[in-house]
Write a protein that holds these residues in place. Structure first.
Motif, PDB file in Angstrom:
ATOM      1  N   ASN A  56       0.827  -1.126  -0.152  1.00  0.00           N
ATOM      2  CA  ASN A  56      -0.483  -0.094   0.238  1.00  0.00           C
ATOM      3  C   ASN A  56       0.736   1.007  -0.122  1.00  0.00           C
ATOM      4  OD1 ASN A  56       0.910  -0.026   2.634  1.00  0.00           O
ATOM      5  ND2 ASN A  56      -0.634  -1.024   3.662  1.00  0.00           N
ATOM      6  N   GLU A  57       0.232   2.406   0.270  1.00  0.00           N
ATOM      7  CA  GLU A  57       0.815   3.874  -0.075  1.00  0.00           C
ATOM      8  C   GLU A  57       1.829   3.722   0.899  1.00  0.00           C
ATOM      9  OE1 GLU A  57      -2.579   4.041   1.996  1.00  0.00           O
ATOM     10  OE2 GLU A  57      -2.121   3.836   0.562  1.00  0.00           O
ATOM     11  N   LEU A  58       1.693   2.741   2.156  1.00  0.00           N
ATOM     12  CA  LEU A  58       3.178   3.154   3.256  1.00  0.00           C
ATOM     13  C   LEU A  58       3.741   2.417   2.889  1.00  0.00           C
ATOM     14  CD1 LEU A  58      -0.009   2.662   6.182  1.00  0.00           C
ATOM     15  CD2 LEU A  58       1.357   4.645   5.353  1.00  0.00           C
TER      16      LEU A  58
ATOM     17  N   ALA B 293       8.563   0.616   6.268  1.00  0.00           N
ATOM     18  CA  ALA B 293       7.678   2.558   6.515  1.00  0.00           C
ATOM     19  C   ALA B 293       7.800   2.969   5.590  1.00  0.00           C
ATOM     20  CB  ALA B 293       7.347   2.102   7.924  1.00  0.00           C
TER      21      ALA B 293
ATOM     22  N   GLU C 196      -0.538   4.054   9.142  1.00  0.00           N
ATOM     23  CA  GLU C 196      -1.080   5.827   8.376  1.00  0.00           C
ATOM     24  C   GLU C 196      -1.001   6.907   9.249  1.00  0.00           C
ATOM     25  OE1 GLU C 196      -3.824   7.127   4.868  1.00  0.00           O
ATOM     26  OE2 GLU C 196      -4.627   5.612   6.755  1.00  0.00           O
ATOM     27  N   TRP C 197      -1.718   7.026  10.228  1.00  0.00           N
ATOM     28  CA  TRP C 197      -1.501   8.073  10.931  1.00  0.00           C
ATOM     29  C   TRP C 197       0.087   7.895  11.290  1.00  0.00           C
ATOM     30  CZ3 TRP C 197      -0.319   7.974  15.903  1.00  0.00           C
ATOM     31  CH2 TRP C 197       0.180   9.782  16.559  1.00  0.00           C
TER      32      TRP C 197
ATOM     33  N   PHE D  42      -3.408  -1.204   9.914  1.00  0.00           N
ATOM     34  CA  PHE D  42      -2.945   0.153   8.867  1.00  0.00           C
ATOM     35  C   PHE D  42      -3.864   1.296   8.987  1.00  0.00           C
ATOM     36  CE2 PHE D  42      -1.179  -4.107   7.472  1.00  0.00           C
ATOM     37  CZ  PHE D  42      -0.079  -3.884   6.719  1.00  0.00           C
ATOM     38  N   LYS D  43      -4.631   1.421   9.333  1.00  0.00           N
ATOM     39  CA  LYS D  43      -5.049   3.366   9.882  1.00  0.00           C
ATOM     40  C   LYS D  43      -4.009   3.372  10.975  1.00  0.00           C
ATOM     41  CE  LYS D  43      -9.860   2.335   8.134  1.00  0.00           C
ATOM     42  NZ  LYS D  43     -10.742   2.032   8.898  1.00  0.00           N
TER      43      LYS D  43
ATOM     44  N   VAL E 176       2.824   7.610  10.214  1.00  0.00           N
ATOM     45  CA  VAL E 176       3.394   8.283   9.432  1.00  0.00           C
ATOM     46  C   VAL E 176       3.179   9.668   8.673  1.00  0.00           C
ATOM     47  CG1 VAL E 176       3.949   7.813   7.016  1.00  0.00           C
ATOM     48  CG2 VAL E 176       3.698   6.220   8.324  1.00  0.00           C
ATOM     49  N   GLN E 177       2.036  10.055   8.676  1.00  0.00           N
ATOM     50  CA  GLN E 177       1.349  11.049   8.612  1.00  0.00           C
ATOM     51  C   GLN E 177       1.828  11.659   9.360  1.00  0.00           C
ATOM     52  OE1 GLN E 177      -2.669  10.800   7.874  1.00  0.00           O
ATOM     53  NE2 GLN E 177      -3.104  10.266   5.738  1.00  0.00           N
TER      54      GLN E 177
ATOM     55  N   SER F 207       4.728  11.844  11.120  1.00  0.00           N
ATOM     56  CA  SER F 207       6.229  11.244  11.678  1.00  0.00           C
ATOM     57  C   SER F 207       6.493  12.243  11.736  1.00  0.00           C
ATOM     58  CB  SER F 207       6.883  10.073  10.211  1.00  0.00           C
ATOM     59  OG  SER F 207       6.721  11.374   9.316  1.00  0.00           O
TER      60      SER F 207
END
Length: 181
Positions: free
Chosen positions: A16-18, A49, A78-79, A74-75, A81-82, A84
């Motif tokens: 995925n995008e991660l 990641a 994602e949090w 993964f949510k 990473v966004q 980070s």
């Protein structure tokens, strides 16, 4: 039986995008409250990641025992990473605060490591807090089934093979941290 001739299962990947993550399964036996054996399969995704917008050496694992898709995990990743940049700053500040003498916040921090700078085997001199800060980084992110996270902070060898583990609740709040190793 050895299972000669059996075809080895192809690995399962989730991309995925991660990043790209491989499904890992480990099998063990657990015992219930009556002492009866119960087979147990521990499943999680593991991969590198994206961190600060680039693929990095941040190891991420997302547990998926109840949901093979690991949607919640993964949510949460994602949090992380966004957020980070801000998250890493909070994690480094928290880690540093665990080693600072609260009565003397500018006092050098005692470290123990075998020959950190020169491989001499001698203990290094205490390190000023701002220099110590430069040696702290995020090593890995582990997401649990319930959305909580364990972040392993790398201490760049300052405490001979020890790291600092930080627990984060499902709301993104730091709840605990400790030196481990």
């Amino acid at each position: 039986m050895f299972g000669f001739g059996k075809k080895k299962k192809e690995p399962v990947f989730l991309e995925n995008e991660l990043g790209k993550f491989k499904l890992i399964e480990t099998r063990s036996t657990l015992y219930d409250e009556n002492g009866k054996k119960r087979p147990h399969v521990h499943r999680y995704y593991e991969g590198l990641a994206v961190w600060h917008g680039v693929e990095s050496s941040i190891n991420a694992s997302v547990r998926c025992n109840d949901d093979i898709n690991a949607e919640l995990g993964f949510k949460r990743l994602e949090w992380a990473v966004q957020n980070s940049a801000e998250l890493e700053k909070r994690l480094i500040d928290y880690t540093l605060s665990a080693f600072i003498d609260t009565e003397h916040p500018d006092a050098p921090i005692e470290i123990w490591s075998t020959g950190y700078d020169d491989n001499s085997g001698e203990e290094p001199d205490p390190m000023p807090p701002e220099e110590f800060r430069k040696h702290i980084s995020v090593a890995s992110v582990h997401i649990e089934d319930d959305g909580t996270m364990n972040i392993d902070m790398e201490l760049d060898g300052l405490f001979t093979d020890h790291g600092f583990m930080i627990d984060i609740d499902e709301n993104g709040n730091i709840t605990d941290g400790a030196l481990w190793g």
